[in-house]
Enzyme design. Structure first.
Site, PDB file in Angstrom:
ATOM      1  N   HIS A   1     -18.050  -3.208 -16.772  1.00 17.03           N
ATOM      2  CA  HIS A   1     -18.687  -3.892 -15.215  1.00 17.03           C
ATOM      3  C   HIS A   1     -19.297  -2.506 -15.396  1.00 17.03           C
ATOM      4  O   HIS A   1     -18.827  -1.409 -14.644  1.00 17.03           O
ATOM      5  CB  HIS A   1     -17.543  -3.921 -14.833  1.00 17.03           C
ATOM      6  CG  HIS A   1     -16.972  -4.195 -13.798  1.00 17.03           C
ATOM      7  ND1 HIS A   1     -18.139  -5.179 -12.968  1.00 17.03           N
ATOM      8  CD2 HIS A   1     -16.699  -4.058 -12.578  1.00 17.03           C
ATOM      9  CE1 HIS A   1     -18.405  -4.846 -11.699  1.00 17.03           C
ATOM     10  NE2 HIS A   1     -17.665  -4.159 -11.124  1.00 17.03           N
TER      11      HIS A   1
ATOM     12  N   ASN B   1      -8.618   7.519  -9.522  1.00 15.29           N
ATOM     13  CA  ASN B   1      -8.173   6.348  -9.956  1.00 15.29           C
ATOM     14  C   ASN B   1      -7.675   5.729 -11.031  1.00 15.29           C
ATOM     15  O   ASN B   1      -6.043   5.069 -10.917  1.00 15.29           O
ATOM     16  CB  ASN B   1      -9.515   5.419  -9.627  1.00 15.29           C
ATOM     17  CG  ASN B   1     -10.147   4.619  -8.627  1.00 15.29           C
ATOM     18  OD1 ASN B   1      -9.840   5.599  -7.428  1.00 15.29           O
ATOM     19  ND2 ASN B   1     -11.154   4.042  -7.930  1.00 15.29           N
TER      20      ASN B   1
ATOM     21  N   ASP C   1       0.737  -1.082   0.006  1.00 15.45           N
ATOM     22  CA  ASP C   1      -0.027  -0.169  -0.490  1.00 15.45           C
ATOM     23  C   ASP C   1       1.016   1.462  -0.056  1.00 15.45           C
ATOM     24  O   ASP C   1       1.827   1.290   0.021  1.00 15.45           O
ATOM     25  CB  ASP C   1      -0.749   0.100   1.247  1.00 15.45           C
ATOM     26  CG  ASP C   1      -2.323   0.568   0.695  1.00 15.45           C
ATOM     27  OD1 ASP C   1      -2.411   2.015   0.431  1.00 15.45           O
ATOM     28  OD2 ASP C   1      -3.619  -0.170   0.512  1.00 15.45           O
TER      29      ASP C   1
HETATM   30  N1  APR Z   1      -1.203   2.935  -4.537  1.00 18.95           N
HETATM   31  C1  APR Z   1      -1.214   1.587  -3.660  1.00 18.95           C
HETATM   32  N2  APR Z   1      -2.088   1.551  -2.948  1.00 18.95           N
HETATM   33  C2  APR Z   1      -3.028   2.083  -2.880  1.00 18.95           C
HETATM   34  C3  APR Z   1      -2.393   3.685  -3.646  1.00 18.95           C
HETATM   35  C4  APR Z   1      -1.842   3.604  -4.724  1.00 18.95           C
HETATM   36  N3  APR Z   1      -1.350   4.843  -5.271  1.00 18.95           N
HETATM   37  N4  APR Z   1      -3.525   4.725  -3.537  1.00 18.95           N
HETATM   38  C5  APR Z   1      -4.661   3.990  -2.870  1.00 18.95           C
HETATM   39  N5  APR Z   1      -4.042   3.393  -2.378  1.00 18.95           N
HETATM   40  C6  APR Z   1      -4.658   1.804  -1.280  1.00 18.95           C
HETATM   41  C7  APR Z   1      -5.379   2.358  -0.599  1.00 18.95           C
HETATM   42  O1  APR Z   1      -4.758   2.809   0.700  1.00 18.95           O
HETATM   43  C8  APR Z   1      -6.475   1.565   0.176  1.00 18.95           C
HETATM   44  O2  APR Z   1      -5.524   1.075   1.082  1.00 18.95           O
HETATM   45  O3  APR Z   1      -6.448   1.142  -1.754  1.00 18.95           O
HETATM   46  C9  APR Z   1      -6.476   0.270  -0.709  1.00 18.95           C
HETATM   47  C10 APR Z   1      -7.992   0.611  -1.407  1.00 18.95           C
HETATM   48  O4  APR Z   1      -9.036  -0.197  -0.216  1.00 18.95           O
HETATM   49  P1  APR Z   1     -10.600   0.161   0.287  1.00 18.95           P
HETATM   50  O5  APR Z   1     -10.237   1.469   0.103  1.00 18.95           O
HETATM   51  O6  APR Z   1     -10.279  -0.781   1.373  1.00 18.95           O
HETATM   52  O7  APR Z   1     -11.247  -0.850  -0.715  1.00 18.95           O
HETATM   53  P2  APR Z   1     -11.648  -1.745  -1.705  1.00 18.95           P
HETATM   54  O8  APR Z   1     -12.419  -2.101  -1.673  1.00 18.95           O
HETATM   55  O9  APR Z   1     -10.759  -2.537  -1.404  1.00 18.95           O
HETATM   56  O10 APR Z   1     -11.632  -1.563  -3.399  1.00 18.95           O
HETATM   57  C11 APR Z   1     -10.327  -1.121  -3.858  1.00 18.95           C
HETATM   58  O11 APR Z   1     -11.727  -2.063  -6.180  1.00 18.95           O
HETATM   59  O12 APR Z   1     -13.716  -3.029  -6.310  1.00 18.95           O
HETATM   60  C12 APR Z   1     -12.451  -1.979  -6.502  1.00 18.95           C
HETATM   61  O13 APR Z   1     -14.783  -0.115  -7.001  1.00 18.95           O
HETATM   62  C13 APR Z   1     -12.818  -0.493  -5.889  1.00 18.95           C
HETATM   63  O14 APR Z   1     -12.120   0.783  -6.836  1.00 18.95           O
HETATM   64  C14 APR Z   1     -12.381   0.126  -5.875  1.00 18.95           C
HETATM   65  C15 APR Z   1     -10.883  -0.653  -5.523  1.00 18.95           C
END
Ligand code: APR
Length: 312
Positions: A179, A99, A35
């Site tokens: 999707h 995103n 992360d």
């Molecule tokens: N590099 C790595 N990780 C990142 C980055 C990055 N540049 N930017 C954000 N993240 C991490 C966030 O810090 C967070 O821990 O991505 C993670 C996303 O986790 P959640 O917020 O819990 O989201 P999640 O439910 O896992 O979904 C992620 O998948 O289904 C899709 O729509 C959903 O786009 C979303 C993605």
């Protein structure tokens, strides 16, 4: 002793955590959970928690939490969930500009750190994110795919099993296209133990289930305040497993089209054979005139999304 496979997860949030646990449970390989630096503690904490579960349950898998792409070097598979999930009232497309920046950053890093991996993208809006991943990494189309069809098909299968009153194991559904709201549930290939579902359920009931499937992600977002994570993780694992074990399963997933179904330069959900080479084949099934019209509309919506991304 052969080395274990290495699976890197970019994003250690809800889906990333579930992926890490399930990959370890199935002993598909060692896991790297990455992360951003601000969330490195979360990645490391989840990794430790899962390692301790492995000790309790007797699963042979190492899980490493990190924010350093160096740790992803030599990955066999990378699953990308980095990004922001939906909040109630948002469509997947509303996530585009946020995103997109994140995916570009992830892709730049993976280009250097994991050039030989099969990359499975889950981040939304999926079709645009996986398109960007391929564009920025320059990886071949057989190594960059998007997870959506597996999930959408599973949602439809779940509703069918409930309505028919049968085991979900006997239901085979295929949901293709983008999707989003325009996804296409292909009824002519949806069966219960080989029996066309159209022989088992009335049209109005089927229509309602098709509609519920298209809004299936939104239904969960409304209930939980964030998007689903168990089934999305499961969908990606079926794709990773088919690759790692050279199973050659046919799974609906977003693949880069170069003329298949009459579309070019586009990622969209189609039936894909996933084996040791990644995308080994895109299966072109015969569609009814109505289904093809629906798929055309879905392709158009995806094209608009990709064009919008190109301007950002
Ligand atoms: N590099 C790595 N990780 C990142 C980055 C990055 N540049 N930017 C954000 N993240 C991490 C966030 O810090 C967070 O821990 O991505 C993670 C996303 O986790 P959640 O917020 O819990 O989201 P999640 O439910 O896992 O979904 C992620 O998948 O289904 C899709 O729509 C959903 O786009 C979303 C993605």
């Amino acid at each position: 002793m052969p080395k274990r496979k290495k699976i890197s997860l970019i994003g250690a949030g809800n889906i990333g955590g579930e992926l890490a646990m399930e990959l370890a449970r199935r002993e598909l390989g060692d896991v790297v959970l990455l992360d951003i630096p601000d969330k490195a503690g979360v990645a490391k904490g989840k990794a430790l928690d899962i390692m301790q579960t492995c000790a309790l349950e007797g699963y042979d898998a190492n899980v490493l939490g990190t924010s350093d792409y160096g740790d992803t070097a030599g990955s066999d598979v990378v699953i990308v969930t980095a990004g922001v999930p939906r909040k109630p009232g948002m469509s997947r497309d509303d996530l585009l500009s946020i995103n997109l920046k994140i995916i570009r950053n992830v892709a730049e890093n993976l280009k250097k750190s994991a050039p030989n991996a099969l990359v499975i993208v889950i981040s939304n809006p999926l079709d645009a994110m996986v398109y960007e991943m391929k564009k920025v990494t320059g990886f071949s189309r057989n190594k960059v795919i998007g997870m959506a069809g597996a999930l959408d098909s599973a949602r439809f299968q779940c509703f069918i099993a409930e309505a028919v009153g049968c085991s979900v194991k006997d239901v085979n559904a295929m949901v293709l296209g983008g999707h989003g709201d325009t996804m296409v549930a292909v009824l002519s290939y949806t069966t219960v133990k080989g029996v066309p579902v159209t022989q088992l359920l009335p049209k109005d009931k089927l229509d309602a289930m098709v509609k519920r499937t298209a809004g299936g992600g939104g239904e969960i977002v409304t209930l939980m305040g964030t998007s689903a994570f168990y089934a999305p993780a499961s969908g990606a694992i079926s794709m990773a497993e088919s690759y790692l074990k050279a199973q050659r399963r046919t799974i609906a997933c977003a693949a880069f089209l170069e003329g298949e179904y009459g579309y070019k330069d586009l990622y969209m959900g189609v039936p894909v054979v996933i084996g040791a080479e990644g995308v080994e084949k895109i299966v072109e099934i015969k569609l009814s005139a109505e289904e093809k019209t629906q798929l055309d509309a879905s392709a158009k919506a995806v094209r608009e999304l990709i064009d919008a991304a190109a301007k950002l």
